[in-house]
Design a protein around this motif. Structure first.
Motif, short mmCIF file in Angstrom:
data_model
loop_
_atom_site.label_atom_id
_atom_site.label_comp_id
_atom_site.label_asym_id
_atom_site.label_seq_id
_atom_site.Cartn_x
_atom_site.Cartn_y
_atom_site.Cartn_z
N ALA A 179 -118.70 -11.91 -42.29
CA ALA A 179 -119.48 -10.71 -41.70
C ALA A 179 -120.66 -10.91 -41.47
O ALA A 179 -121.05 -11.16 -42.59
CB ALA A 179 -118.55 -9.49 -42.18
N ILE A 180 -121.51 -9.79 -40.67
CA ILE A 180 -122.87 -9.62 -41.14
C ILE A 180 -123.26 -8.63 -40.38
O ILE A 180 -123.02 -8.13 -39.64
CB ILE A 180 -123.48 -11.27 -39.51
CG1 ILE A 180 -123.07 -12.43 -39.92
CG2 ILE A 180 -124.77 -10.33 -38.95
CD1 ILE A 180 -123.89 -13.31 -38.93
N LYS A 181 -124.01 -7.93 -41.86
CA LYS A 181 -124.39 -6.74 -41.29
C LYS A 181 -125.56 -6.40 -40.48
O LYS A 181 -126.54 -7.51 -40.85
CB LYS A 181 -124.71 -6.06 -42.49
CG LYS A 181 -123.48 -6.36 -44.39
CD LYS A 181 -123.97 -4.95 -44.70
CE LYS A 181 -122.98 -4.54 -46.05
NZ LYS A 181 -121.48 -3.95 -45.23
N GLY A 182 -125.58 -5.86 -39.61
CA GLY A 182 -127.04 -5.12 -39.29
C GLY A 182 -127.70 -5.01 -39.29
O GLY A 182 -127.37 -3.99 -40.66
N VAL A 207 -127.37 -7.16 -33.20
CA VAL A 207 -126.09 -6.08 -33.88
C VAL A 207 -127.59 -5.24 -33.80
O VAL A 207 -128.23 -5.97 -35.08
CB VAL A 207 -125.49 -7.23 -35.17
CG1 VAL A 207 -124.52 -6.20 -35.43
CG2 VAL A 207 -124.69 -8.51 -34.29
N ASP A 252 -122.31 -3.98 -37.74
CA ASP A 252 -122.00 -4.90 -38.32
C ASP A 252 -121.08 -5.79 -37.81
O ASP A 252 -120.37 -5.21 -36.24
CB ASP A 252 -121.02 -4.37 -39.86
CG ASP A 252 -122.01 -3.57 -40.58
OD1 ASP A 252 -123.23 -3.78 -40.64
OD2 ASP A 252 -121.47 -3.24 -41.66
N LYS A 259 -121.57 1.78 -37.70
CA LYS A 259 -121.56 1.92 -39.40
C LYS A 259 -120.84 3.64 -38.95
O LYS A 259 -121.25 3.92 -38.14
CB LYS A 259 -122.57 1.58 -39.51
CG LYS A 259 -123.21 0.08 -40.08
CD LYS A 259 -124.47 -0.14 -40.52
CE LYS A 259 -124.38 -1.32 -40.70
NZ LYS A 259 -125.88 -2.40 -40.79
#
Length: 147
Positions: free
Chosen positions: A108-111, A124, A129, A143
């Motif tokens: 998982a990668i947070k924007g 992103v 995310d 989100k």
């Protein structure tokens, strides 16, 4: 179908069954009914030709398999940082850049972030995310908005 030599064609549906010789009259009646609907009259006893047959054939198939949930995994280290113009925010952002082929299921990668691969890049935005599902697809999730 159309009148012989005419340039305008009329679509006529076929019955959902085996066709018989008697259907020639059915096709004529359906063609003349549709022609009359479009042009307010038809040409009695004129020759009609069928220009194209369209057949849709389907078969039974198994439904797609459900993807199993994957264990969360940490994202790999970003390979670089890039400046990206975010149109919604109207400004440039410095974002972490990740190589797509280094992202395995569960990551998982947070924007905001930039995911790059040969032929394309996925931005992103800060509103999303990204995660990699069990099939290896990128899934972007909005989100919760802060109101």
């Amino acid at each position: 179908m159309r009148y012989l030599g005419q340039g305008h064609e009329i679509t006529v549906g076929l019955p959902y069954r085996t066709l018989t010789a008697a259907d020639a009259a059915t096709f004529r009646a359906e063609f003349e009914r549709e022609y009359t609907r479009q042009f307010e009259r038809h040409i009695p006893n004129a020759q009609i030709e069928i220009m194209t047959w369209v057949v849709l054939a389907t078969t039974e198939r198994e439904p797609p398999r459900r993807l199993e949930p994957v264990k969360p995994r940490p994202a790999p280290a970003a390979v670089a940082e890039r400046s990206v113009f975010d149109a919604k925010l109207g400004k440039r952002l410095a974002v972490q850049m990740f190589e797509r082929n280094s992202l395995s299921p569960g990551v998982a990668i947070k924007g905001p972030a930039l995911i790059v691969e040969e032929g394309t890049s996925t931005y992103v935005s800060p509103s999303f995310d990204a995660a990699v599902d069990a099939g290896g697809a990128l899934v972007l999730t909005a989100k919760a908005s802060r109101t």
